[in-house]
Design a protein around this motif. Structure first.
Motif, PDB file in Angstrom:
ATOM      1  N   LYS A   1      -7.627  -8.794   3.894  1.00  0.00           N
ATOM      2  CA  LYS A   1      -7.403  -8.064   5.145  1.00  0.00           C
ATOM      3  C   LYS A   1      -7.031  -9.026   6.267  1.00  0.00           C
ATOM      4  N   GLN A   2      -7.712 -10.170   6.331  1.00  0.00           N
ATOM      5  CA  GLN A   2      -7.405 -11.165   7.358  1.00  0.00           C
ATOM      6  C   GLN A   2      -5.997 -11.726   7.154  1.00  0.00           C
ATOM      7  N   LEU A   3      -5.648 -11.990   5.904  1.00  0.00           N
ATOM      8  CA  LEU A   3      -4.305 -12.511   5.615  1.00  0.00           C
ATOM      9  C   LEU A   3      -3.218 -11.508   5.966  1.00  0.00           C
ATOM     10  N   CYS A   4      -3.471 -10.236   5.645  1.00  0.00           N
ATOM     11  CA  CYS A   4      -2.479  -9.204   5.944  1.00  0.00           C
ATOM     12  C   CYS A   4      -2.262  -9.059   7.449  1.00  0.00           C
ATOM     13  N   THR A   5      -3.336  -9.174   8.206  1.00  0.00           N
ATOM     14  CA  THR A   5      -3.221  -9.114   9.659  1.00  0.00           C
ATOM     15  C   THR A   5      -2.428 -10.313  10.168  1.00  0.00           C
ATOM     16  N   GLU A   6      -2.728 -11.460   9.633  1.00  0.00           N
ATOM     17  CA  GLU A   6      -2.053 -12.693  10.049  1.00  0.00           C
ATOM     18  C   GLU A   6      -0.566 -12.669   9.689  1.00  0.00           C
TER      19      GLU A   6
ATOM     20  N   ARG B   1      -1.650  -2.765   0.827  1.00  0.00           N
ATOM     21  CA  ARG B   1      -1.341  -2.189  -0.487  1.00  0.00           C
ATOM     22  C   ARG B   1      -0.241  -2.991  -1.189  1.00  0.00           C
ATOM     23  N   GLU B   2       0.809  -3.326  -0.455  1.00  0.00           N
ATOM     24  CA  GLU B   2       1.897  -4.133  -1.022  1.00  0.00           C
ATOM     25  C   GLU B   2       1.406  -5.542  -1.354  1.00  0.00           C
ATOM     26  N   ALA B   3       0.528  -6.078  -0.530  1.00  0.00           N
ATOM     27  CA  ALA B   3      -0.011  -7.420  -0.762  1.00  0.00           C
ATOM     28  C   ALA B   3      -0.821  -7.453  -2.056  1.00  0.00           C
ATOM     29  N   ARG B   4      -1.632  -6.420  -2.299  1.00  0.00           N
ATOM     30  CA  ARG B   4      -2.409  -6.372  -3.540  1.00  0.00           C
ATOM     31  C   ARG B   4      -1.487  -6.292  -4.762  1.00  0.00           C
ATOM     32  N   GLU B   5      -0.396  -5.538  -4.652  1.00  0.00           N
ATOM     33  CA  GLU B   5       0.559  -5.450  -5.752  1.00  0.00           C
ATOM     34  C   GLU B   5       1.169  -6.829  -6.049  1.00  0.00           C
TER      35      GLU B   5
ATOM     36  N   HIS C   1      -9.526 -15.520  -9.284  1.00  0.00           N
ATOM     37  CA  HIS C   1      -9.727 -14.071  -9.166  1.00  0.00           C
ATOM     38  C   HIS C   1     -10.251 -13.461 -10.454  1.00  0.00           C
ATOM     39  N   LYS C   2     -11.291 -12.669 -10.304  1.00  0.00           N
ATOM     40  CA  LYS C   2     -11.866 -11.917 -11.415  1.00  0.00           C
ATOM     41  C   LYS C   2     -11.626 -10.440 -11.149  1.00  0.00           C
ATOM     42  N   PRO C   3     -11.169  -9.685 -12.153  1.00  0.00           N
ATOM     43  CA  PRO C   3     -10.920  -8.248 -11.948  1.00  0.00           C
ATOM     44  C   PRO C   3     -12.174  -7.534 -11.456  1.00  0.00           C
ATOM     45  N   GLY C   4     -11.974  -6.654 -10.501  1.00  0.00           N
ATOM     46  CA  GLY C   4     -13.081  -5.891  -9.954  1.00  0.00           C
ATOM     47  C   GLY C   4     -13.741  -6.536  -8.755  1.00  0.00           C
ATOM     48  N   ASN C   5     -13.446  -7.797  -8.491  1.00  0.00           N
ATOM     49  CA  ASN C   5     -14.023  -8.487  -7.333  1.00  0.00           C
ATOM     50  C   ASN C   5     -13.080  -8.377  -6.137  1.00  0.00           C
ATOM     51  N   ALA C   6     -13.614  -8.653  -4.976  1.00  0.00           N
ATOM     52  CA  ALA C   6     -12.824  -8.592  -3.744  1.00  0.00           C
ATOM     53  C   ALA C   6     -11.778  -9.702  -3.731  1.00  0.00           C
ATOM     54  N   TRP C   7     -10.690  -9.438  -3.027  1.00  0.00           N
ATOM     55  CA  TRP C   7      -9.660 -10.454  -2.846  1.00  0.00           C
ATOM     56  C   TRP C   7     -10.104 -11.329  -1.677  1.00  0.00           C
TER      57      TRP C   7
ATOM     58  N   GLU D   1      -1.770 -20.797  -2.788  1.00  0.00           N
ATOM     59  CA  GLU D   1      -0.946 -20.031  -3.720  1.00  0.00           C
ATOM     60  C   GLU D   1      -0.844 -18.568  -3.293  1.00  0.00           C
ATOM     61  N   VAL D   2      -1.906 -18.039  -2.733  1.00  0.00           N
ATOM     62  CA  VAL D   2      -1.895 -16.658  -2.236  1.00  0.00           C
ATOM     63  C   VAL D   2      -0.889 -16.516  -1.108  1.00  0.00           C
ATOM     64  N   ARG D   3      -0.956 -17.443  -0.155  1.00  0.00           N
ATOM     65  CA  ARG D   3      -0.009 -17.401   0.969  1.00  0.00           C
ATOM     66  C   ARG D   3       1.440 -17.489   0.473  1.00  0.00           C
ATOM     67  N   ALA D   4       1.679 -18.348  -0.499  1.00  0.00           N
ATOM     68  CA  ALA D   4       3.026 -18.497  -1.043  1.00  0.00           C
ATOM     69  C   ALA D   4       3.473 -17.209  -1.737  1.00  0.00           C
TER      70      ALA D   4
END
Length: 75
Positions: A17-22, A28-32, A51-57, A68-71
């Motif tokens: 959420k913080q990254l999406c705001t920034e 939704r698109e970011a999670r995809e 990242h483990k499935p089911g855990n928060a991003w 790597e996420v930012r990239a």
């Protein structure tokens, strides 16, 4: 003898959420994009390990996975 419990240092985490705001992107698109990036272990090895499935991003601040996420989100 009263021993104080060991206090763990708090690790500052950055959430999606913080990254999406920034980055001004839709969460939704970011999670995809991140789901696709996690599958590509050769290109994003730290992200795939973190990242483990089911855990928060969320990622620790200044971690290699966060880079790597930012990239992945800006590509």
């Amino acid at each position: 003898m009263t021993d104080k419990p060991a206090i763990k240092p708090t690790i500052e985490k950055i959430t999606l959420k913080q990254l999406c705001t920034e980055l001004k992107t839709n969460p939704r698109e970011a999670r995809e994009k991140l789901r696709l990036a996690v599958r590509d272990t050769k290109k994003n090895p730290e992200l795939a390990k973190s990242h483990k499935p089911g855990n928060a991003w969320e990622w620790p601040k200044n971690s290699p996975a966060l880079k790597e996420v930012r990239a992945a989100l800006t590509a």
